[in-house]
Design an enzyme around this catalytic site. Structure first.
Site, PDB file in Angstrom:
ATOM      1  N   SER A 101      58.286  59.445  25.520  1.00  0.00           N
ATOM      2  CA  SER A 101      58.698  60.775  25.066  1.00  0.00           C
ATOM      3  C   SER A 101      57.688  61.373  24.105  1.00  0.00           C
ATOM      4  O   SER A 101      57.361  60.779  23.079  1.00  0.00           O
ATOM      5  CB  SER A 101      60.068  60.657  24.371  1.00  0.00           C
ATOM      6  OG  SER A 101      60.304  61.771  23.550  1.00  0.00           O
ATOM      7  N   GLY A 102      57.225  62.588  24.409  1.00  0.00           N
ATOM      8  CA  GLY A 102      56.356  63.308  23.484  1.00  0.00           C
ATOM      9  C   GLY A 102      57.047  63.576  22.166  1.00  0.00           C
ATOM     10  O   GLY A 102      56.413  63.600  21.107  1.00  0.00           O
ATOM     11  N   TRP A 103      58.374  63.776  22.228  1.00  0.00           N
ATOM     12  CA  TRP A 103      59.155  64.008  21.004  1.00  0.00           C
ATOM     13  C   TRP A 103      59.008  62.816  20.067  1.00  0.00           C
ATOM     14  O   TRP A 103      58.772  62.974  18.861  1.00  0.00           O
ATOM     15  CB  TRP A 103      60.624  64.213  21.378  1.00  0.00           C
ATOM     16  CG  TRP A 103      61.499  64.743  20.276  1.00  0.00           C
ATOM     17  CD1 TRP A 103      61.949  66.022  20.129  1.00  0.00           C
ATOM     18  CD2 TRP A 103      62.052  63.996  19.173  1.00  0.00           C
ATOM     19  NE1 TRP A 103      62.739  66.123  19.009  1.00  0.00           N
ATOM     20  CE2 TRP A 103      62.819  64.895  18.399  1.00  0.00           C
ATOM     21  CE3 TRP A 103      61.961  62.674  18.768  1.00  0.00           C
ATOM     22  CZ2 TRP A 103      63.499  64.502  17.253  1.00  0.00           C
ATOM     23  CZ3 TRP A 103      62.630  62.280  17.617  1.00  0.00           C
ATOM     24  CH2 TRP A 103      63.389  63.190  16.876  1.00  0.00           C
ATOM     25  N   CYS A 220      60.531  72.035  21.497  1.00  0.00           N
ATOM     26  CA  CYS A 220      61.436  71.078  22.121  1.00  0.00           C
ATOM     27  C   CYS A 220      62.319  71.814  23.120  1.00  0.00           C
ATOM     28  O   CYS A 220      62.744  72.950  22.871  1.00  0.00           O
ATOM     29  CB  CYS A 220      62.305  70.399  21.058  1.00  0.00           C
ATOM     30  SG  CYS A 220      63.598  69.339  21.751  1.00  0.00           S
ATOM     31  N   ASN A 379      67.057  64.450  32.073  1.00  0.00           N
ATOM     32  CA  ASN A 379      67.151  64.016  30.684  1.00  0.00           C
ATOM     33  C   ASN A 379      68.609  63.916  30.250  1.00  0.00           C
ATOM     34  O   ASN A 379      69.273  64.923  30.021  1.00  0.00           O
ATOM     35  CB  ASN A 379      66.393  65.019  29.804  1.00  0.00           C
ATOM     36  CG  ASN A 379      66.470  64.681  28.325  1.00  0.00           C
ATOM     37  OD1 ASN A 379      66.928  63.602  27.942  1.00  0.00           O
ATOM     38  ND2 ASN A 379      66.018  65.606  27.493  1.00  0.00           N
ATOM     39  N   ASN A 380      69.113  62.692  30.160  1.00  0.00           N
ATOM     40  CA  ASN A 380      70.456  62.437  29.608  1.00  0.00           C
ATOM     41  C   ASN A 380      70.322  62.502  28.085  1.00  0.00           C
ATOM     42  O   ASN A 380      70.369  61.490  27.389  1.00  0.00           O
ATOM     43  CB  ASN A 380      70.954  61.066  30.039  1.00  0.00           C
ATOM     44  CG  ASN A 380      71.244  60.965  31.536  1.00  0.00           C
ATOM     45  OD1 ASN A 380      72.268  60.440  31.941  1.00  0.00           O
ATOM     46  ND2 ASN A 380      70.336  61.442  32.369  1.00  0.00           N
ATOM     47  N   SER A 381      70.152  63.681  27.584  1.00  0.00           N
ATOM     48  CA  SER A 381      69.608  63.880  26.238  1.00  0.00           C
ATOM     49  C   SER A 381      70.567  63.534  25.104  1.00  0.00           C
ATOM     50  O   SER A 381      71.759  63.875  25.158  1.00  0.00           O
ATOM     51  CB  SER A 381      69.188  65.346  26.079  1.00  0.00           C
ATOM     52  OG  SER A 381      68.726  65.588  24.774  1.00  0.00           O
ATOM     53  N   SER A 383      70.431  65.088  22.533  1.00  0.00           N
ATOM     54  CA  SER A 383      70.717  66.406  21.949  1.00  0.00           C
ATOM     55  C   SER A 383      72.064  66.944  22.416  1.00  0.00           C
ATOM     56  O   SER A 383      72.578  67.904  21.836  1.00  0.00           O
ATOM     57  CB  SER A 383      69.604  67.401  22.312  1.00  0.00           C
ATOM     58  OG  SER A 383      68.387  67.054  21.698  1.00  0.00           O
TER      59      SER A 383
END
Length: 534
Positions: A101-103, A220, A379-381, A383
């Site tokens: 992940s870039g995050w 993001c 993405n099972n994020s 967030s």
């Protein structure tokens, strides 16, 4: 003949050919070291894992229950522990990947310190993390094989049959699995994208995920202020990644094209249309505009464009960005996806604002009208508030069905009332949890999701486990907090980490010292090693 024996015969012949100068080299030890390091370069890894991923994609096309999964890892050790756990519990690593992940690179790996997900971290941190992850995964291979070699030696010393052990060695399944690596928006123009993609592939990446945001305005996917680029700009970067794969000989390399258009309302650039209906004109047609009947309708510095035969003035914000019309989000997503797949991308990523299967399926089905085998990386994020969103879903479904909801708080004023702990044992919560449990298999079947990932799980698990330990250790529990909540759990779960010296390579080091120095080896292990308690 077994692979182990074949390799042994090869090194025996090689050592013999060198005469007395190699008399202290053991062909068996050389064979073992060679087999412990199956992948000699990052490109070896990229080629191998690309083939694995292509086979998985074909399997999914034939049977949607064969979807794949990954967890985002911010350090080689977390990736290693994840894959060791997968192999230990599932007896295989098949259909299990690593997500980079870039995050998390921005938040945890930048020399600037913690950063938001805005491509401000060092771009070289991404290939460096890929290389680190594969170093740890290869070490997991070496450790497990070292244990098998010790079993083999012990069986030989006792005169026992070694067939089963040799079979385990010959059929050893590697911990090295595909990485889907986040290149953000390419960290610059298409040349910058190509150069970084090359470094990522050389480090071992077989799959590169790139998004259609403006590189220097990157946000993001779950925050406001996202700015997309015209399709021509994005396709140039897809081409750049493909050329990087081909230059390095990774012909099966996978490109994941991500669209943020569902939550992006802005563009930095109005592309030049060369023919009616071309990509540039389609992109421009989504702009929020007002009619222009004369020059008086234009302010100083404003411009007019011709759309459908009429002059229109694009809505331009004070920061110079142009605004899309509200309600065009889904249409832009579909166009993004179809265009990307028709121009060289292999998989799609649609960033959504909630985990809703119907919403995802609606978009994918529209894409599949033009590209029938379209499939998603999703993405099972973290967030998403998964508990809240699925309890809301169940509440709304029951409300539409006329079910009695008097036992539950009404979420109309504040949906967060459904998060109350006292609801955890209720029928509503149980039903919502079942939907969460089945989300991946249901959406793989109904919404074309080939790969499910959680971007930031190990960020959250590190934070949670550290908080729990710190609360107890620095509180009344003292040392019991570590013993009860960490070490005892490691022992009972049979985790390799309880023997941390072995996991870090101490026993492999001792083995190698024996190879190199024979009886003169100064080893770290032995009877005095406290790891023998476990």
């Amino acid at each position: 003949m077994s692979q182990y024996q074949t390799q042994l015969d090869h090194f025996s012949s090689l050592c013999q050919s060198q005469g007395k100068t190699w008399q202290s080299i053991s062909p068996e030890y050389a064979s073992r070291m060679h087999l412990q390091n199956r992948f000699k370069t990052g490109l070896d890894i990229a080629k191998y894992t690309a083939k694995v991923m292509r086979e998985d994609m074909a399997a999914y096309d034939a049977d949607s229950s064969q979807y794949t999964q990954s967890l985002g890892c911010w350090h080689g050790f977390t990736a290693q522990q994840m894959m060791m756990a997968v192999k230990r519990h599932n007896k295989t690593t098949k259909r299990s990947y690593v997500y980079l992940s870039g995050w998390m690179v921005a938040a945890l790996r930048s020399e600037f310190g913690p950063l938001p997900d805005q491509s401000m971290h060092e771009k070289t941190a991404v290939p460096a993390l890929i290389e680190e992850i594969y170093t740890f995964l290869k070490q997991a291979d070496a450790r497990e094989l070292d244990h098998l070699y010790k079993e083999l030696d012990a069986a030989k010393a006792k005169g026992q049959d070694t067939t089963e052990i040799l079979s385990k060695i010959d059929n050893f399944e590697t911990h090295v699995v595909p990485i889907i690596a986040d290149i953000d928006a390419g960290f610059g123009n298409e040349e910058a994208t190509y150069l970084l993609a090359k470094q990522m592939i050389e480090a071992g990446a077989c799959a590169i995920q790139i998004e259609n945001q403006v590189s220097d305005a990157k946000q993001c996917g779950h925050q406001a202020g996202k700015v997309t680029v015209p399709h021509e700009d994005f396709l140039a970067k897809i081409n750049a990644v493909r050329y990087a794969f081909l230059e390095l000989g990774v012909e099966d390399g996978v490109i994941v094209a991500r669209t943020d258009s569902l939550g992006a309302s802005l563009t930095q650039k109005v592309p030049v249309s060369k023919a009616a209906g071309d990509l540039a004109s389609q992109y421009t047609s989504y702009l929020d505009t007002t009619p222009v009947t004369s020059a008086a309708d234009l302010q100083e510095g404003e411009m007019a464009i011709k759309l459908d035969g009429e002059l229109q003035k694009p809505v331009r914000l004070d920061n110079g960005l142009y605004q899309f019309r509200a309600g065009t989000e889904k249409d832009r997503v579909v166009l993004d996806c179809v265009t990307s797949l028709q121009s060289g991308a292999d998989l799609l990523w649609i960033e959504t604002e909630k985990p809703n299967i119907e919403q995802i399926a609606e978009l994918v089905n529209r894409v599949r009208e033009q590209v029938p085998n379209a499939k998603l990386v999703y993405n099972n994020s973290p967030s998403f508030n998964w508990t809240l969103k699925f309890r809301e879903q169940v509440y709304q479904q029951w409300q539409e069905q006329g079910k009695d909801l008097s036992a539950y708080p009404n979420p109309s004023a504040d949906a967060k009332v459904l998060m109350a702990p006292e609801l955890d044992a209720t029928e509503l919560a149980t039903e919502a949890d079942l939907l969460v449990q089945n989300f991946q298999r249901d959406s793989a079947r109904e919404a074309g999701i080939f790969h499910h990932l959680i971007t930031l799980p190990t960020y959250h698990t590190a934070a949670l486990s550290t908080d729990i330990l710190a609360e107890g250790y620095f509180g009344d529990a003292g040392m019991l907090a570590y013993v009860r909540d960490v070490q005892r759990q490691e022992i009972r779960r049979e985790q390799a980490s309880v023997k941390h010296q072995d996991l870090a390579g101490s026993n492999i080091g001792d083995t190698h010292k024996e190879y190199f120095s024979g009886e003169n080896a100064l080893k770290a292990g032995g009877e005095a090693n406290t790891m023998n308690q476990f």
